[in-house]
Design an enzyme around this catalytic site. Structure first.
Site, mmCIF file in Angstrom:
data_model
loop_
_atom_site.group_PDB
_atom_site.id
_atom_site.type_symbol
_atom_site.label_atom_id
_atom_site.label_comp_id
_atom_site.label_asym_id
_atom_site.label_seq_id
_atom_site.Cartn_x
_atom_site.Cartn_y
_atom_site.Cartn_z
ATOM 1 N N GLY A 82 0.811 -1.225 0.000
ATOM 2 C CA GLY A 82 0.000 0.000 0.000
ATOM 3 C C GLY A 82 0.836 1.262 0.000
ATOM 4 O O GLY A 82 0.408 2.273 0.531
ATOM 5 N N ASP A 109 -10.457 -4.835 -1.288
ATOM 6 C CA ASP A 109 -10.858 -3.507 -0.809
ATOM 7 C C ASP A 109 -9.675 -2.545 -0.668
ATOM 8 O O ASP A 109 -9.810 -1.356 -0.973
ATOM 9 C CB ASP A 109 -11.686 -3.600 0.485
ATOM 10 C CG ASP A 109 -10.929 -4.257 1.627
ATOM 11 O OD1 ASP A 109 -9.947 -4.983 1.363
ATOM 12 O OD2 ASP A 109 -11.326 -4.055 2.782
ATOM 13 N N SER A 111 -6.790 -2.461 -2.465
ATOM 14 C CA SER A 111 -6.370 -1.986 -3.796
ATOM 15 C C SER A 111 -7.423 -1.069 -4.399
ATOM 16 O O SER A 111 -7.094 -0.036 -4.995
ATOM 17 C CB SER A 111 -6.192 -3.174 -4.747
ATOM 18 O OG SER A 111 -5.212 -4.023 -4.265
ATOM 19 N N ASP A 134 -10.299 -13.662 0.840
ATOM 20 C CA ASP A 134 -10.839 -13.334 2.172
ATOM 21 C C ASP A 134 -12.353 -13.106 2.139
ATOM 22 O O ASP A 134 -13.017 -13.174 3.175
ATOM 23 C CB ASP A 134 -10.171 -12.067 2.730
ATOM 24 C CG ASP A 134 -8.656 -12.185 2.800
ATOM 25 O OD1 ASP A 134 -8.147 -13.316 2.730
ATOM 26 O OD2 ASP A 134 -7.988 -11.146 2.915
ATOM 27 N N MET A 176 -5.918 -18.598 5.854
ATOM 28 C CA MET A 176 -5.814 -17.138 5.679
ATOM 29 C C MET A 176 -7.157 -16.449 5.949
ATOM 30 O O MET A 176 -8.095 -17.064 6.420
ATOM 31 C CB MET A 176 -5.342 -16.834 4.262
ATOM 32 C CG MET A 176 -3.875 -17.128 4.036
ATOM 33 S SD MET A 176 -3.389 -16.649 2.354
ATOM 34 C CE MET A 176 -1.614 -16.698 2.502
ATOM 35 N N GLU A 230 -6.205 -17.160 10.479
ATOM 36 C CA GLU A 230 -4.941 -16.504 10.859
ATOM 37 C C GLU A 230 -5.148 -15.264 11.732
ATOM 38 O O GLU A 230 -4.271 -14.879 12.498
ATOM 39 C CB GLU A 230 -4.147 -16.118 9.602
ATOM 40 C CG GLU A 230 -4.861 -15.091 8.721
ATOM 41 C CD GLU A 230 -4.076 -14.699 7.475
ATOM 42 O OE1 GLU A 230 -2.987 -15.232 7.225
ATOM 43 O OE2 GLU A 230 -4.593 -13.833 6.725
ATOM 44 N N ARG A 273 -0.740 -31.687 15.880
ATOM 45 C CA ARG A 273 0.157 -31.330 14.780
ATOM 46 C C ARG A 273 -0.443 -30.113 14.070
ATOM 47 O O ARG A 273 -1.667 -29.943 14.049
ATOM 48 C CB ARG A 273 0.285 -32.463 13.760
ATOM 49 C CG ARG A 273 1.034 -33.687 14.277
ATOM 50 C CD ARG A 273 2.524 -33.417 14.464
ATOM 51 N NE ARG A 273 3.245 -34.621 14.815
ATOM 52 C CZ ARG A 273 3.413 -35.083 16.062
ATOM 53 N NH1 ARG A 273 2.882 -34.427 17.081
ATOM 54 N NH2 ARG A 273 4.094 -36.185 16.272
HETATM 55 O O1 F6P Z 1 -5.845 -10.729 1.393
HETATM 56 C C1 F6P Z 1 -5.529 -11.964 0.850
HETATM 57 C C2 F6P Z 1 -4.454 -12.644 1.631
HETATM 58 O O2 F6P Z 1 -4.202 -13.894 1.034
HETATM 59 C C3 F6P Z 1 -4.727 -12.790 3.127
HETATM 60 O O3 F6P Z 1 -5.641 -13.812 3.409
HETATM 61 C C4 F6P Z 1 -3.333 -13.001 3.662
HETATM 62 O O4 F6P Z 1 -3.200 -12.611 5.009
HETATM 63 C C5 F6P Z 1 -2.519 -12.086 2.787
HETATM 64 O O5 F6P Z 1 -3.241 -11.911 1.576
HETATM 65 C C6 F6P Z 1 -1.132 -12.577 2.472
HETATM 66 O O6 F6P Z 1 -0.507 -11.620 1.720
HETATM 67 P P1 F6P Z 1 0.901 -11.809 1.017
HETATM 68 O O7 F6P Z 1 0.696 -12.625 -0.222
HETATM 69 O O8 F6P Z 1 1.330 -10.442 0.720
HETATM 70 O O9 F6P Z 1 1.771 -12.545 1.992
#
Ligand code: F6P
Length: 361
Positions: A82, A109, A111, A134, A176, A230, A273
């Site tokens: 960004g 959102d 970008s 996401d 993610m 995450e 694990r």
């Molecule tokens: O926004 C999409 C996403 O895949 C998220 O789920 C994740 O936290 C992030 O991008 C990872 O970004 P990068 O590819 O920059 O590591």
């Protein structure tokens, strides 16, 4: 209809479905409007460096086959930083110098917010298409890439079930989604997870341990699958992340934390694990659902440029494409999981632990 030279770019994290969207835009713009379409490589970086590649129906084909329909990632490249606003004047000028009469931006959102700002400043003719695994872009039920990522995670959960069952283990799978739990919730339901932890709902380690114990005592099931988003925080409310060399925060580690807490929360009872699915979730082929949505959204975006409905975004509502104002989308994003929504209720009705709904004020 006047001849136009239209740019297309992909911005933010990649995902399956971007290339099908590019294919749809190129096909519709050329076949039905006779426009010229150019791809801007690496989003704002391409505008800054005045780069544009010609896209047409024959140069996209390989030996007569059109690979874009099934190719993951993006042939245009993308950036997920960004920090572009510092060079905004130069980027804005790039649009004019490349002779663009319109720009279709496929992004999440973050970008779309940056591009909307540049479009306002530079008086660009911008139309957005939402993409993100996401699925947190507002005013659209789905964004491109989400369905494919849910399928990938669901398949991974199925692979893990066999090895979990063979060793009577508790498998913790970190997925993610940033601050939103959509990916975890959808894939957890589709993959039959026993525990789904999402950032929107608090959880307790004793309740998770009790859930796994119950599976053993009541159903004779000795393994368990835990999906954790995450963006879930520790019990003390801390996010799990590291800072990279550019000073950017990268979410990672909550899966390991949950696995350790479950292990030590009931010493000797559960062998845990951890699998961090990482960028596997962004790779692979686009699902049929994403391909269809990409085709419709790409077509709609071209039509919006033709009708001069700028500063708008194509959205997916009630199973079809529609148009919303970009400003309204950005004001309402990101959209999080509704803790009392039908999907959380569905998961609970299946016996899945999705956290402590009662503790949400
Ligand atoms: O926004 C999409 C996403 O895949 C998220 O789920 C994740 O936290 C992030 O991008 C990872 O970004 P990068 O590819 O920059 O590591």
């Amino acid at each position: 209809m006047s001849q136009k030279r239209v740019g297309i770019l992909t911005s933010g994290g990649d995902c399956p479905g971007l290339n099908c969207t590019i294919r749809a835009v190129v096909s519709h713009a050329i076949l039905n409007y006779d426009w010229e379409v150019v791809g801007i490589p690496y989003a704002t970086k391409g505008l800054l460096e005045r780069q544009a590649m010609s896209l047409n129906l024959s140069n996209l084909a390989v030996h007569g086959i059109d690979p874009l329909i099934s190719l993951g990632g993006t042939i245009l490249g993308s950036i997920n930083r960004g920090d572009t606003l510092a060079q905004s004047k130069e980027i804005i000028a790039g649009y004019r110098e490349l002779g663009l009469d319109g720009l279709i931006a496929i992004g999440g959102d973050g970008s779309l917010a940056i591009l909307h700002h540049l479009a306002q400043e530079g008086n660009w003719q911008l139309v957005g298409i939402p993409k993100t695994i996401d699925n947190d872009v507002a005013l659209t039920e789905k964004s491109i890439g989400f369905d494919s990522a849910v399928n990938t995670i669901t398949n991974a959960l199925h692979c893990l079930i066999f090895t979990a069952a063979s060793h009577d283990r508790v498998m913790v799978v970190e997925v993610m989604g940033r601050s939103a739990g959509h990916l975890a919730l959808h894939s957890g339901i589709a993959g039959g997870a026993d525990v789904i932890l999402i950032p929107e709902i608090p959880y307790s380690i004793p309740a998770i341990c009790e859930k796994i114990t119950q599976l053993r005592s009541q159903r004779g099931r000795k393994f368990a699958i835990i999906v954790v988003a995450e963006g879930v925080k520790t019990q003390e409310g801390q996010p799990s992340f590291y800072i990279d060399s550019l000073g950017q925060k990268r979410l990672r580690g909550i899966g390991q934390y949950i696995a350790e807490q479950v292990d030590f929360g009931s010493p000797g009872s559960f062998e845990t694990r951890v699998t961090v699915l990482g960028h596997v979730q962004r790779g692979g082929l686009p699902s049929a659902g994403d391909r269809i949505m990409a085709a419709s959204m790409g077509k709609t975006a071209v039509d919006l440029l033709a009708k001069e409905k700028y500063n708008s975004m194509v959205a997916w509502q009630n199973g079809k494409p529609t148009t919303v104002a970009l400003e309204a989308v950005l004001k309402a994003s990101p959209v999080l999981v509704d803790p009392s929504g039908y999907l959380v209720q569905t998961a609970r009705s299946l016996g899945t632990y999705v956290g402590e709904l009662d503790s949400i004020k």
